[in-house]
Design a protein around this motif. Structure first.
Motif, short mmCIF file in Angstrom:
data_model
loop_
_atom_site.label_atom_id
_atom_site.label_comp_id
_atom_site.label_asym_id
_atom_site.label_seq_id
_atom_site.Cartn_x
_atom_site.Cartn_y
_atom_site.Cartn_z
N SER A 142 26.95 -21.11 -20.45
CA SER A 142 27.67 -21.46 -19.23
C SER A 142 28.75 -20.44 -18.90
CB SER A 142 28.31 -22.86 -19.38
OG SER A 142 29.38 -22.84 -20.30
N MET A 143 29.24 -19.74 -19.93
CA MET A 143 30.25 -18.70 -19.71
C MET A 143 29.62 -17.33 -19.45
SD MET A 143 33.31 -19.69 -22.44
CE MET A 143 32.32 -19.43 -23.91
N GLY A 144 28.28 -17.26 -19.58
CA GLY A 144 27.59 -15.99 -19.38
C GLY A 144 27.91 -14.97 -20.44
N LEU A 145 28.13 -15.41 -21.69
CA LEU A 145 28.55 -14.51 -22.76
C LEU A 145 27.55 -14.46 -23.92
CD1 LEU A 145 32.36 -15.41 -22.86
CD2 LEU A 145 31.31 -13.34 -21.92
N GLU A 146 26.26 -14.71 -23.63
CA GLU A 146 25.25 -14.66 -24.70
C GLU A 146 25.22 -13.29 -25.39
OE1 GLU A 146 22.90 -16.92 -21.39
OE2 GLU A 146 24.70 -15.65 -21.50
N HIS A 147 25.52 -12.22 -24.63
CA HIS A 147 25.48 -10.87 -25.19
C HIS A 147 26.69 -10.58 -26.07
CE1 HIS A 147 28.08 -10.65 -21.72
NE2 HIS A 147 28.45 -9.42 -22.01
N LYS A 148 27.70 -11.46 -26.05
CA LYS A 148 28.91 -11.24 -26.83
C LYS A 148 29.05 -12.18 -28.03
CE LYS A 148 31.20 -7.85 -24.93
NZ LYS A 148 31.55 -6.64 -25.72
N VAL A 149 28.26 -13.24 -28.06
CA VAL A 149 28.35 -14.23 -29.15
C VAL A 149 26.97 -14.36 -29.79
CG1 VAL A 149 28.99 -16.57 -29.80
CG2 VAL A 149 30.14 -15.46 -27.87
N LEU A 150 26.86 -13.97 -31.04
CA LEU A 150 25.59 -14.01 -31.76
C LEU A 150 25.61 -15.12 -32.80
CD1 LEU A 150 24.93 -10.20 -32.43
CD2 LEU A 150 24.24 -11.59 -30.47
N PHE A 151 24.65 -16.02 -32.73
CA PHE A 151 24.49 -17.07 -33.74
C PHE A 151 23.45 -16.59 -34.74
CE2 PHE A 151 26.40 -19.25 -30.22
CZ PHE A 151 27.20 -20.23 -30.79
N GLU A 152 23.91 -16.22 -35.93
CA GLU A 152 23.04 -15.60 -36.92
C GLU A 152 22.40 -16.59 -37.89
OE1 GLU A 152 22.02 -12.41 -37.34
OE2 GLU A 152 22.93 -12.02 -35.40
N GLY A 153 22.84 -17.86 -37.86
CA GLY A 153 22.30 -18.82 -38.82
C GLY A 153 22.71 -18.48 -40.24
N PHE A 154 21.81 -18.69 -41.19
CA PHE A 154 22.11 -18.45 -42.60
C PHE A 154 21.87 -16.99 -42.96
CE2 PHE A 154 20.68 -18.10 -47.02
CZ PHE A 154 21.76 -18.68 -47.69
N LEU A 155 22.79 -16.38 -43.71
CA LEU A 155 22.61 -15.03 -44.24
C LEU A 155 22.66 -15.09 -45.76
CD1 LEU A 155 24.85 -12.68 -42.03
CD2 LEU A 155 22.38 -12.98 -41.92
N ASP A 156 21.83 -14.29 -46.43
CA ASP A 156 21.87 -14.26 -47.89
C ASP A 156 23.19 -13.63 -48.33
OD1 ASP A 156 21.57 -11.28 -48.36
OD2 ASP A 156 19.68 -11.66 -47.32
N ASN A 157 23.51 -13.80 -49.61
CA ASN A 157 24.82 -13.39 -50.12
C ASN A 157 25.11 -11.91 -49.92
OD1 ASN A 157 25.49 -15.97 -50.95
ND2 ASN A 157 24.67 -15.70 -53.02
N ASP A 158 24.10 -11.05 -50.13
CA ASP A 158 24.32 -9.61 -50.02
C ASP A 158 24.68 -9.21 -48.58
OD1 ASP A 158 23.88 -9.25 -52.69
OD2 ASP A 158 21.79 -8.63 -52.47
N ASN A 159 23.90 -9.73 -47.63
CA ASN A 159 24.17 -9.37 -46.24
C ASN A 159 25.47 -9.99 -45.73
OD1 ASN A 159 21.99 -7.62 -45.39
ND2 ASN A 159 20.62 -9.36 -45.63
N LEU A 160 25.76 -11.19 -46.20
CA LEU A 160 27.03 -11.81 -45.81
C LEU A 160 28.21 -11.01 -46.33
CD1 LEU A 160 28.69 -14.04 -44.54
CD2 LEU A 160 28.34 -15.42 -46.60
N ALA A 161 28.11 -10.57 -47.59
CA ALA A 161 29.21 -9.77 -48.16
C ALA A 161 29.40 -8.47 -47.39
CB ALA A 161 28.92 -9.49 -49.63
N LYS A 162 28.29 -7.83 -46.99
CA LYS A 162 28.39 -6.59 -46.21
C LYS A 162 29.06 -6.86 -44.86
CE LYS A 162 24.30 -4.32 -48.17
NZ LYS A 162 22.92 -3.84 -47.87
#
Length: 399
Positions: A264-284
């Motif tokens: 509704s704010m037209g900001l899909e390109h600015k807010v990314l919903f990544e869901g679950f990330l494994d520990n290595d990628n989350l730490a990075k």
């Protein structure tokens, strides 16, 4: 003399990760083993994970978590506890009853922990990581009242109740009417060794943001008490002052609602919903973030903030609960008013627009992590509590 032995009960343990209890059990048991404690962890089974394994000298047993259909979550928890109690009793008999202390974590293993306490007449300790009243801001539904009563029963049966912050000590004391001498504070910890700085994280961060965009990171469940909606409402205010990309890591019942607000704010390109990330990628990602945000409305401790601080990410947090104890304003992070998008936007832009200030927060926060929240120190404090309880237990009729 036989070494002190502890049986830990938890419904989650890696690779089963639901929330913060899983890493807490993993690191606490690991560092208790380094303190010459024989540690057993009994938890729920998980696809692909062995029924029994030894991890860093910790004996891990995964028991049948009850896979038959259940009418609701509460029924499944009850049946899971029956299986956990039965299989753990068999385990204890198998090792000759050599368990000194039973340590349960949260209401989800209450029935099993209390049952084993009475079967084997061993002292029961509980770590209350949260409460239903705090999570729901009151008790509104039948299920919530059931969980609250289970928590009350568990704290009543426990010899000691461990809380991770002074805030939680006061909260648990008020909610369950516990005496002061039953409550003890031991903070949560973080594995700072797991966040060795990369020489260059530009390649990794390019997967999420353009070079000119600052990364604002949220990690947590997408539920009301974590305040994710406060951050989403603050996004336009932040973007009016700084070019940023908002990375949301986690899942929860609010996801669709939040997505609709972003659209509704037209900001899909600015807010990314990544869901679950494994520990290595989350730490990075935590190491690459320009700021990590914890806008919780209710937070017993705030392990996500601690992890961000260990990773070298400046933090902006709500001035509430355990977060208020972890973060020192303008020294190790920025505190903002809870449930206030304007205040949150102010805190985030303050960090993003002043690189010298942000670096100072990073340095101070990491120093505090090493001094206060090291798992070796936490394990020493926990061992001391076990020894005090066993000293009282040995003089009681219960022994």
């Amino acid at each position: 003399m036989d070494k002190l032995s502890v049986l830990m009960l938890s419904w989650e343990y890696p690779p089963r990760v639901i929330g913060g209890i899983s890493p807490h059990i993993y690191f606490l048991s690991k560092y208790l083993a380094k303190q010459d404690i024989k540690a057993y962890v009994v938890t729920c089974d998980f696809p692909g994970a062995p029924a029994h394994e030894v991890i860093d000298d910790v004996e891990v047993y995964r028991v049948d978590s009850y896979k038959s259909p259940s009418p609701d979550f509460a029924s499944w928890v009850y049946l899971m506890n029956m299986n956990m109690q039965k299989e753990t009793a068999t385990l204890i008999k198998k090792i000759g009853g050599k368990i000194d202390v039973i340590h349960a974590h949260d209401w989800l293993v209450a029935n099993a922990g209390i049952g084993l306490k009475h079967i084997f007449r061993k002292p029961l300790l509980v770590t209350m990581h949260s409460t239903e009243m705090g999570r729901r801001d009151g008790l509104h539904a039948t299920g919530e009242k059931m969980i609250h009563e289970t928590e009350a029963w568990l704290t009543y049966e426990a010899w000691k109740v461990i809380c991770c912050s002074d805030y939680m000590i006061n909260h648990v004391k008020y909610v369950f009417g516990l005496p002061n001498d039953k409550l003890v504070m031991v903070p949560n910890g973080v594995n700072s060794h797991g966040y060795i700085a990369d020489k260059d994280c530009q390649t990794f961060r390019s997967k999420f943001a353009l070079p000119e965009e600052k990364i604002v990171l949220f990690v947590g469940r997408l539920v009301y008490e974590k305040g994710i909606h406060i951050l989403i409402n603050a996004v336009p205010k932040i973007l009016s002052k700084v070019n940023a990309k908002f990375i949301i890591v986690g899942s929860g019942y609010m996801k669709e609602q939040l997505l609709n607000i972003v659209r509704s704010m037209g900001l899909e390109h600015k807010v990314l919903f990544e869901g679950f990330l494994d520990n290595d990628n989350l730490a990075k990602l935590q190491k690459c973030a320009d700021v990590a945000v914890v806008p919780s409305l209710f937070e017993p401790f705030g392990i996500v903030a601690l992890e961000a601080m260990a990773a070298g990410s400046p933090v902006v947090v709500s001035d509430t609960g355990g977060l208020a104890e972890i973060v020192e304003h303008d020294l190790t992070g920025v505190k903002v008013y809870p449930n206030n998008p304007d205040s949150l936007a102010w805190g985030i832009t303050k960090v993003l627009l002043n690189t010298t200030y942000a670096q100072s927060l990073r340095n101070n926060a990491y120093r505090q992590i090493k001094e206060k929240y090291d798992w070796e120190k936490i394990a020493q404090d926990t061992k001391r509590i076990y020894e005090e309880v066993l000293g009282e237990y040995s003089k009681s009729f219960w022994a």
